[in-house]
Design an enzyme around this catalytic site. Sequence first.
Site, PDB file in Angstrom:
ATOM      1  N   HIS A 275     -62.007  54.347   3.280  1.00 23.83           N
ATOM      2  CA  HIS A 275     -63.239  54.490   2.507  1.00 23.83           C
ATOM      3  C   HIS A 275     -64.157  55.582   3.073  1.00 23.83           C
ATOM      4  CE1 HIS A 275     -62.560  50.923  -0.015  1.00 23.83           C
ATOM      5  NE2 HIS A 275     -61.929  50.473   1.048  1.00 23.83           N
TER       6      HIS A 275
ATOM      7  N   SER B 143     -65.256  48.166   3.895  1.00 21.30           N
ATOM      8  CA  SER B 143     -65.018  48.313   2.459  1.00 21.30           C
ATOM      9  C   SER B 143     -65.918  47.465   1.581  1.00 21.30           C
ATOM     10  CB  SER B 143     -63.557  47.981   2.140  1.00 21.30           C
ATOM     11  OG  SER B 143     -63.240  46.660   2.550  1.00 21.30           O
TER      12      SER B 143
ATOM     13  N   LYS C 296     -57.686  56.240  -3.095  1.00 18.29           N
ATOM     14  CA  LYS C 296     -59.136  56.340  -3.281  1.00 18.29           C
ATOM     15  C   LYS C 296     -59.504  57.811  -3.513  1.00 18.29           C
ATOM     16  CE  LYS C 296     -59.778  51.987  -0.935  1.00 18.29           C
ATOM     17  NZ  LYS C 296     -58.352  51.626  -0.927  1.00 18.29           N
TER      18      LYS C 296
END
Length: 394
Positions: A211, A183, A242
């Site tokens: 991610h 990350s 996200k």
Amino acid sequence: MKLLQSKLSKYDEPQKAKAAGVYPYFRAISSEQDPEVIINGRRVLMFGSNCYTGLVNDPRIKEAAIEATRKYGTGCAGSPFLNGTLDLHKKLEARLAEYIGKEDVMIYSTGFGVNLGVVSTLTGREDYILWDEQDHASIIEGRRLSFSQSLKYKHNDMESLEKQLQKCAPDKVKLIVTDGVFSMEGDVANLPRIVELAKKYDASVMVDEAHAIGVFGNGGRGICNHFGVSDDVDLIMGTFSKSFASLGGFIATDKEITNFLRHHSRSYIFTASITPASTAAALKAIDIMIEEPELQENLWKLTNQALEGFRSRGFEIGNTSTPIIPLYIRDNFKTFAITRDLLEEGIFVNPVVSPAVAPQDTLIRFSLMATHTPAQVDEALEKITKVFKNHGII
């Protein structure tokens, strides 16, 4: 003053940064989180978001969240173990299982809660957790709560991982836990080799796809899909905060594991379920990621533009090959000062300083969304170059 307050009052690092005019946290945004946001009445380019798909302000996702709120209300008032399971939650779990390619899925209230509740629960006192030294904090907290033996291996170093595997008793459970995309540094785990080693030493593998989903793989399915190792990875974790433009998280695995976790994972059993709005938003995001591959394609065009731009200008960006681009500064105070100066230039980025990283590894984290434009990336490159030169970094 009581002893607790007296002890904690000695922590004054935030006050020092504020006094120096470089405190970079809790910057209030008064608009939607788009490629441009409003801070203190000014429009600022947002290069600090984790919403790689750029869907967080998509009207279709907003409408799905609104409709779910109308039908189910604003919350569940309980954990999934008791009164907090909706048919909408079950629909999302089934959809995710199909999307990720696993037998079953459990959804948690946060991505942090997934790693905390899964890593701390799966293995016993005589078993082993093997973890990359740069794994996300939620993985580290999970292994700290576990009674298992904890073996750290050097970052993305497969020789180091194998040496740790060789220390493990052959007849005990061995769980390798790694980020798929790291990350802060933006580099990618060597999953093909990790899977090879897992097979060689009869270990299980858990991959944090937080991610990577929306960025890698067919339809944004993540790094396991990208490498073709989804069937060989035992547990695939993801977050909704996200690319899914929502809030919550999930673990995708087989039914034997979910059966155990549903009855033992404390961050699942003792935390209220995710809201109907968050659930519906994540469901709609899956549809959009599959139906609109141009989002992912545009994200990679922008990523390549930014990577080339930073490298050609002399920035140190490490081994990243993703929309997460670390701009190394290697000085805590300068990292704060550069973050402040960039905000004054109209560029929002995130500082990463010790103890999150070693003092010599401090950096600016620059991240892209699929909804940025090439012109916005060019503007950011120019302004970041200017500020870094002013501070003598490049």
